[in-house]
Design a protein around this motif. Structure first.
Motif, PDB file in Angstrom:
ATOM      1  N   UNK A  66       0.932  -1.585  -0.365  1.00 62.37           N
ATOM      2  CA  UNK A  66      -0.294  -0.119   0.125  1.00 62.37           C
ATOM      3  C   UNK A  66       0.538   1.094   0.396  1.00 62.37           C
ATOM      4  N   UNK A  69       1.382   1.124  -3.920  1.00 66.70           N
ATOM      5  CA  UNK A  69       0.344   2.509  -3.836  1.00 66.70           C
ATOM      6  C   UNK A  69       0.167   3.610  -4.079  1.00 66.70           C
ATOM      7  N   UNK A  76      -0.574   4.235 -11.420  1.00 63.44           N
ATOM      8  CA  UNK A  76      -2.112   4.002 -11.859  1.00 63.44           C
ATOM      9  C   UNK A  76      -2.687   5.003 -12.918  1.00 63.44           C
ATOM     10  N   UNK A  91      -7.692  -0.080 -11.745  1.00 60.93           N
ATOM     11  CA  UNK A  91      -6.041   0.352 -10.958  1.00 60.93           C
ATOM     12  C   UNK A  91      -4.857   0.477 -11.284  1.00 60.93           C
ATOM     13  N   UNK A  98      -6.071  -3.561  -5.040  1.00 61.62           N
ATOM     14  CA  UNK A  98      -6.634  -4.897  -4.455  1.00 61.62           C
ATOM     15  C   UNK A  98      -7.643  -5.514  -5.670  1.00 61.62           C
ATOM     16  N   UNK A  99      -8.654  -5.368  -6.036  1.00 57.32           N
ATOM     17  CA  UNK A  99      -9.605  -5.787  -6.895  1.00 57.32           C
ATOM     18  C   UNK A  99      -8.714  -6.157  -8.314  1.00 57.32           C
TER      19      UNK A  99
ATOM     20  N   UNK B  96     -16.513   3.891  -0.085  1.00 55.40           N
ATOM     21  CA  UNK B  96     -15.604   3.687  -1.556  1.00 55.40           C
ATOM     22  C   UNK B  96     -16.846   2.769  -2.518  1.00 55.40           C
ATOM     23  N   UNK B 292      -7.361   6.619   4.536  1.00 58.73           N
ATOM     24  CA  UNK B 292      -5.863   7.175   3.550  1.00 58.73           C
ATOM     25  C   UNK B 292      -5.904   5.465   3.291  1.00 58.73           C
ATOM     26  N   UNK B 293      -5.487   4.733   4.476  1.00 57.66           N
ATOM     27  CA  UNK B 293      -4.771   3.302   3.885  1.00 57.66           C
ATOM     28  C   UNK B 293      -6.051   2.286   2.997  1.00 57.66           C
ATOM     29  N   UNK B 294      -7.044   2.409   3.029  1.00 61.15           N
ATOM     30  CA  UNK B 294      -7.699   1.614   2.708  1.00 61.15           C
ATOM     31  C   UNK B 294      -8.793   2.305   0.953  1.00 61.15           C
ATOM     32  N   UNK B 296      -6.306   4.163  -0.980  1.00 61.31           N
ATOM     33  CA  UNK B 296      -5.132   3.794  -1.542  1.00 61.31           C
ATOM     34  C   UNK B 296      -5.784   1.720  -1.785  1.00 61.31           C
ATOM     35  N   UNK B 297      -5.591   1.187  -1.168  1.00 63.18           N
ATOM     36  CA  UNK B 297      -5.817  -0.222  -1.263  1.00 63.18           C
ATOM     37  C   UNK B 297      -7.058  -0.537  -2.348  1.00 63.18           C
ATOM     38  N   UNK B 298      -7.751   0.337  -2.163  1.00 58.92           N
ATOM     39  CA  UNK B 298      -9.036  -0.569  -3.060  1.00 58.92           C
ATOM     40  C   UNK B 298      -9.329   0.423  -4.166  1.00 58.92           C
ATOM     41  N   UNK B 299      -8.849   1.823  -4.441  1.00 57.97           N
ATOM     42  CA  UNK B 299      -8.157   2.950  -6.255  1.00 57.97           C
ATOM     43  C   UNK B 299      -7.103   2.653  -6.248  1.00 57.97           C
ATOM     44  N   UNK B 300      -6.377   3.093  -5.378  1.00 66.18           N
ATOM     45  CA  UNK B 300      -5.134   2.807  -5.700  1.00 66.18           C
ATOM     46  C   UNK B 300      -3.841   4.523  -5.558  1.00 66.18           C
ATOM     47  N   UNK B 301      -5.684   5.463  -4.676  1.00 62.19           N
ATOM     48  CA  UNK B 301      -5.108   6.336  -3.926  1.00 62.19           C
ATOM     49  C   UNK B 301      -5.734   7.082  -2.926  1.00 62.19           C
ATOM     50  N   UNK B 302      -4.731   7.740  -2.379  1.00 64.49           N
ATOM     51  CA  UNK B 302      -5.142   8.035  -0.107  1.00 64.49           C
ATOM     52  C   UNK B 302      -6.326   8.636  -0.134  1.00 64.49           C
ATOM     53  N   UNK B 312     -11.087   5.328 -11.205  1.00 65.30           N
ATOM     54  CA  UNK B 312     -10.455   5.883 -10.485  1.00 65.30           C
ATOM     55  C   UNK B 312      -9.409   6.728 -11.257  1.00 65.30           C
TER      56      UNK B 312
END
Lengths: 563, 427, 275
Positions: A66, A69, A76, A91, A98-99, B96, B292-294, B296-302, B312
């Protein structure tokens, strides 16, 4: 739910099936002998059928990934795919969301992937991300070699308590195997320093890297964990380091008892000869010779693929050196009492001498090591390249012509110094099935993965390529195209990919080991550990532990230890 | 009466996890070990509560409120989803998915706080660590543009200046430097106080880096500090065994913002050529780091993520909520666990008041007062459990200590209901 | 020259993404086809014809296509995206990312322009008669490839970080500039004719910047070299005299910063370093 995959050419090395035309029957998520006439039929005529891929080392989840990322928004921007009714938005290129990771692995026909390095204190984060990776089954290795409590116990000779502690950590944090990263070096990185040899002292612990490795190797056996110790060597990335790699492998050879007891990871990065970047050459021949003569070692490649990469490892000092070499932005994140992580963007260029040499090393290892059951295909994603490039790497293994095409484009001096042009060996589909699924599942001791025998999980990949008609040596482009987009990927008996598109999405399982620790030993150990926790950590022991309900789909594997 | 130990305090980014709470008759009656702010949070969380959902000021059922929220979000052409820092990571994760489904722009409070830290990191990286690393090893500590004595009261004792670690055992074994524009309470406890001219942090950081590199400072005074003093300071930084820089809004929100952080990152990186040095941002809200963490891991951006075209897109200044509002770009808003009206610029608030706003909050705030739809939710960390990330990204688990008032659900549950209905409504 | 005139049909509220408004996309197309070009109104995919009234006829090639936009297009973004030739005239204020990645042609804006004018420009000309926002010529966050070629002229004031990550081309600000002009610059020329808020050339590695007006200070990682009589931009000589600094030395930079002597008497103390 019943499936019948008919007429495919099946490669199932664990069950010694080598391109046999046969049917595979699936019922309720498992491979079965036969199914009823109600079964849905998949016509796999003239297609290649393999177990779903099992990736033994990839950086897919957790604080390090992360951080990558967040650090690299520019990674991205260009690689995006709008959401669909079935899939979330995708992305990212070298550090995807993750997805994206789940979908992309599924499209390649991979169904099990392991996060290669999770710092214990932040493993809750690893699990939260694993929870959000769709489709694949997954787990994580726990980085334990620079852990203060481990180092205290090992240096004091308290190996039983150390084993109890490590066993307890697996139960508490839900990981799969012991990960070792630059043992001793990362602890010294807490002071901005490093180690240079297996016998350097690691103050104030009065222990050496060699002793850490041997201690953990013994503990692994005491705990009877399904995988061996999984190790990233000292001196990674340093010219001449192939010697350290062989020394490391040799350091536990006397502890072996007929089967592998150490897995050395991304050996490309620790397979350098020469003594400077100018005199850099491949150390693969020497390492291959050692591996060929010592069956206690397994390795994975860490094969370089030219283009964008993001380096991310728990090797804090190495990442700092890389930052100085490249001038690229650098994130460093130490974890109290446990280790570190470093992230530096990188680009591998064909004309760059060093990168070209690096590219030859992984392939030399794969082609010079004779036993495909002990060498696994990885790119240490995303360090040497992304996992999306696995099909390309496969063609390099299967086709000398494909290799030559690249050799003709790389730095000429690197090509001249490489033994790669003189190697004729070409992998067969059977061997590819070994190094991407069968051998990795076996090394992980996942009884129901990596094969298509009755009782196995119905994780299956079907590729639109006829292994009987195609000559992979000449038609490597066709091979690459077919492997990039599975005709079908089946996970737990469900069709998740059809013609390279995701047709169904759900969350797979997070498996982890639960070693049985004798009650009294565990009580004694925890009493001591509780005290240490107060001094070393800034969280309470109670909050350190991860509840099983925090995993979206938990699959514990009970392990009977030798304690 | 029940005593619950190792409670994680849901207030600031310190996320202290050793709090002890006595619970009786579904109420918190005593708090031990927490700072004054923590005690207030745990004992006064029932003040200014909202007990029933509202639409246009009148009380409605939860179902009606959710239906209205769903209509507003589904019909909007550019909805904004904001806040997120004072709720669980799980709730944010649902947010999100909602933002992606409705093609809106999702942002969290980092954009008005440590967003610049993230931007600086995206340009230059950062050398950081978890707080225990500082406790165990740091003998030199700098507080720059932050005032932990007020904003993170237990930080110094638990993690920094006065903490007791394995290799450094307390305040006496440390040197503490404070850089600030005025002599704060934290500054009063420092060994060295550097009073910097306001809005000149970038100059001082640049000069320090240059001095560390043995460069010549051609100006007699920089940022109000004499050149010799800067050189002395540089020497101190180089010669310590392990240094840690903590920084806050004094750096992120004074002139230069993200570039101030970048200058600090560059200085710290330079110092790592000579010794070991780290920097840790003093995050404000207890789960802004988690947001910020979630994200970022779900969309790439914080933060600041625009989903309007189905994928995104991130560009702070464009996709940050304050800017979206100030330009009047969004036509609806969902605010969760935040009170922007009490802090945003006037023009932004004027535009917020013109559009339909849905707010999820346990308490009455200025934002709930201008919202069309208000859905009261449980207080996370007291009435609802969930995951939260500390300022150094260490993930912890917030506990549920008591039951929420009847009919009140958690943010996570309400958002799940909204998401479910939206999925039927939007394709 | 083929001319197409566009007028917004409504007052825009949510952001409009208008990447397709370029001479390249219009050239050789009849109005009916131009009206079908894709646009986004917030999260709604729509067409140009839905949002704009279009009249006129385009040229055969981009080079002889001129687009005139009348009305308030403050919310309209990415006009001129990647255009290679032709002209765009905007008779009012325009939104973000104007001329992003353009390679050739000319864009003139009679009003103000929002931020990221000419983001990552590779050629051509942009002229803003009014003010410009922040990040003139700059790429997106994390990206290090800024403006490469071309010319941007701002007649009014520009915001912060003019020419961020610039690696070629010319930017002229006739009014004042905010903080950090030329930050992370590698190559190229920036001229600020008015005052500058400061921190010129932070982290620059190459290129040159000239400030004709007042600047409060020069960064401590810049070193004073000498007094120069003039500064050259696009072949033209601008009379000084100037204090010349090089930097950013923290980055081993060899960038050049020219600061007007007349407007910056408070910098006189640097003269003690003259040999």
């Amino acid at each position: 739910m019943e499936l019948l995959i008919k007429n495919g050419y099946v490669y199932d090395p664990i069950n010694k099936i080598n391109g046999e035309k046969m049917d595979i029957a699936v019922k309720d998520g498992k491979i079965v002998e036969s199914v009823s006439s109600d079964a849905k039929v998949i016509d796999a005529t003239n297609m290649l059928v393999m177990p779903g891929g099992v990736d033994i080392h990839s950086h897919i989840a957790g604080s390090k990934v992360n951080s990558g990322r967040i650090l690299r928004p520019e990674d991205h921007y260009k690689d995006v795919k709008p959401r669909t009714a079935i899939t979330r938005a995708e992305v990212g290129h070298t550090v995807p969301s993750t997805y994206t990771i789940g979908y992309r692995y599924a499209r390649l026909g991979y169904t099990t992937v392991i996060e290669a390095a999770s710092p214990p204190l932040k493993t809750r984060h690893t699990h939260e991300e694993l929870n959000d990776i769709p489709l694949i089954d997954k787990s994580c290795y726990l980085v334990l070699d620079n852990n203060w409590i481990v180092l205290d116990y090992l240096s004091q000779g308290e190996i039983d308590k150390c084993a109890a502690f490590i066993g307890w950590i697996f139960k508490a944090l839900k990981g799969y195997a012991i990960k070792i990263v630059n043992p001793g070096g990362v602890e010294l990185w807490g002071w901005g320093k490093n180690v240079e040899s297996l016998d350097d002292q690691v103050p104030p612990f009065d222990i050496t890297p060699r002793e850490i490795i041997r201690g953990l190797c013994k503990i692994n056996k005491m705990l009877n964990l399904p995988h061996t110790i999984h190790l990233h060597t000292n001196n990674l990335g340093k010219p001449g380091n192939y010697r350290t790699t062989i020394e490391t492998m040799d350091a536990v050879s006397d502890l072996a008892d007929g089967k592998p007891n150490i897995h050395v990871t991304h050996v490309q990065f620790c397979g350098y000869g020469g003594d400077s970047w100018i005199t850099l050459r491949s150390g693969a021949p020497e390492i291959a010779k050692y591996v060929n003569n010592h069956d206690h070692v397994t390795i994975d490649l860490g094969q370089v693929v030219f283009g964008d990469a993001t380096t991310m490892t728990g090797d804090g000092p190495f990442q700092f050196i890389l930052q100085n070499l490249t001038g690229n932005k650098w994130k460093n994140a130490d974890v109290e009492a446990e280790g570190s992580a470093g992230i530096v963007p990188y680009k591998y260029k064909r004309k760059n001498f060093v990168n070209a040499v690096q590219w030859t090393i992984g392939l030399e290892l794969a082609l010079l090591i004779k036993d495909p059951w002990r060498v696994f295909l990885t790119t240490d994603h995303p360090n040497a390249g992304t996992f999306m490039k696995y099909p390309r790497v496969i063609t390099w293994l299967m086709s000398k012509v494909a290799r030559e095409k690249v050799l003709n484009k790389i730095n000429r001096r690197a090509k001249k110094r490489s033994t790669l042009p003189s190697i004729d060996r070409e992998y067969t589909f059977y061997e590819i099935a070994i190094v991407t699924r069968a051998a990795t599942a076996k090394a992980l001791n996942l009884a129901n993965k990596g094969h298509l025998g009755v009782g196995a999980d119905a994780d299956i990949a079907i590729y639109n390529i006829n292994p009987m008609e195609i000559d992979p040596s000449k038609e490597y482009k066709k091979v690459r195209r077919a492997l990039k987009r599975a005709a079908y990927t089946i996970k737990g008996g469900e069709i998740i990919v059809k013609d390279g598109e995701i047709v169904k999405s759900f969350i797979g399982e997070t498996f982890w080991v639960k070693p049985a620790i004798p009650e009294d030993l565990e009580k004694d150990m925890l009493r001591e550990v509780s005290e240490k926790f107060k001094e070393y950590y800034t969280v309470s022991l109670e909050n350190y532990i991860i509840g099983e309900n925090e995993l979206a789909s938990s699959k514990p594997i009970a392990v009977k230890t030798n304690l | 009466m029940k005593t619950i130990r190792n409670v994680v305090c849901p207030f600031c980014g310190s996320l202290c996890d050793d709090i002890e709470v006595d619970v009786e008759d579904n109420r918190v009656v005593k708090v031990r070990k927490g700072c004054a702010i923590s005690v207030t949070k745990f004992t006064k969380y029932n003040e200014e509560r909202i007990y029933k959902p509202r639409i246009d000021g009148r009380e409605v059922s939860l179902e009606e409120a959710i239906n209205e929220a769903v209509e507003i979000l589904a019909n909007a052409k550019y909805p904004a989803l904001y806040g997120w820092s004072c709720t669980s990571t799980e709730a944010i994760n649902i947010g999100i998915e909602i933002a992606e489904l409705v093609g809106g722009v999702m942002d969290n409070t980092a954009s008005v706080c440590h967003g610049p830290t993230i931007l600086g990191e995206q340009d230059a990286g950062i050398s950081t660590c978890t707080l225990g690393q500082v406790k165990n090893r740091a003998e030199l500590i700098i507080y720059w543009g932050c005032n932990p004595a007020h904003a993170h009261p237990r930080h110094m004792a638990r993690y920094s200046a006065a903490s007791r670690g394995r290799f450094v055992k307390g305040r006496r074994e440390r040197t503490v430097i404070v850089v600030d524009v005025r002599k704060t309470h934290t500054a009063k406890t420092a060994d060295i106080f550097i009073q910097i001219k306001p809005n000149s942090d970038f100059e001082l950081l640049t000069a320090l880096r240059w001095a560390v590199k043995n460069g010549e400072l051609e100006q007699e005074e920089i940022a109000g500090i004499p050149a010799e003093k800067i050189e002395e300071l540089a020497d101190m930084l180089i010669s310590c065994r392990f240094g840690a820089l903590f920084f806050g809004l004094g750096l992120t929100m004074s002139a230069g913002k993200a570039r101030n952080i970048e200058a600090a990152v560059n200085l710290v990186r330079e110092l790592n050529n000579y010794t070991k040095f780290v920097m840790v941002p003093m995050r404000g809200h207890f789960n802004v780091t988690g947001a910020n963490e979630v994200m970022a891991w779900a969309t790439g951006f914080p933060f600041a993520v625009d989903f309007s075209r189905g994928y995104p897109f991130y560009n702070p200044g464009d996709t940050t909520f304050v800017d979206v509002l100030t330009r009047g770009d969004c036509d609806a808003a969902l605010i969760v666990a935040s009170d922007p009206v009490s802090g945003f610029p006037a023009e932004a608030i004027r535009n917020l008041a013109k559009i339909p706003v849905i707010t999820l909050d346990p308490h009455e705030t200025l934002t709930t007062m201008i919202s069309k739809v208000v859905i009261p939710t449980a207080v996370v960390g007291i009435e609802a459990e969930g995951s939260a990330y500390r300022m150094d990204a260490v993930p912890l688990r917030l506990k549920k200590l008591v039951e929420p008032p009847p009919g009140i659900l958690s943010d996570e549950e309400v958002l799940k209901m909204i998401l479910k209905k939206l999925k039927e409504r939007v394709k | 020259m083929g001319e197409i005139t566009l007028k917004p049909k409504v007052t825009f509220k949510v952001p409009i993404i208008a990447e397709t408004i370029t001479p390249d996309n219009f050239a050789g197309k009849p109005i009916e086809e131009i009206e079908k070009l894709e646009m986004w109104e917030g999260n709604r995919k729509t067409t140009l014809g839905d949002l704009f009234e279009a009249a006129g006829s385009s040229g055969e090639a981009p080079a002889d296509t001129k687009i005139i936009i009348e009305g308030d297009v403050r919310k309209v973004r990415r006009i001129g995206y990647k255009m290679t030739d032709g002209q765009i005239l905007i008779k009012g204020a325009v939104g973000m990312y104007l001329g992003e990645k353009m390679e050739g042609g000319k864009i003139i804006v009679e009003g103000d322009a929002d931020s990221w004018v000419g983001a990552g420009m590779k050629g051509g000309q942009i002229e803003i008669k009014g003010n410009a926002g922040d990040y003139v010529g700059a790429p997106y966050r994390g990206d290090t490839k800024g403006m490469k070629k071309g010319t941007i002229i701002i007649h009014g004031n520009a915001g912060n970080e003019v020419g961020c990550w610039m690696r070629g081309g010319t930017i002229i600000v006739k009014g004042n500039a905010g903080l950090f002009p030329g930050i992370h610059m590698k190559k190229g020329t920036i001229l600020v004719e008015g005052d500058c808020a400061g921190r010129c050339g932070a982290m620059m590695k190459g290129g040159k910047i000239a400030i004709l007006g007042y600047v409060p200070s020069v960064l401590p990682s810049f070193t004073f070299e000498e007094i120069k009589k003039s500064f050259k931009v696009k072949g033209e000589k601008i009379k000084g005299p100037f204090y010349l600094f090089t930097g950013d030395l923290n980055e081993n930079g060899a960038g050049k910063l020219y600061v007007s002597i007349e407007k910056n008497k408070h910098l006189q103390f640097y003269e003690k370093y003259l040999e």
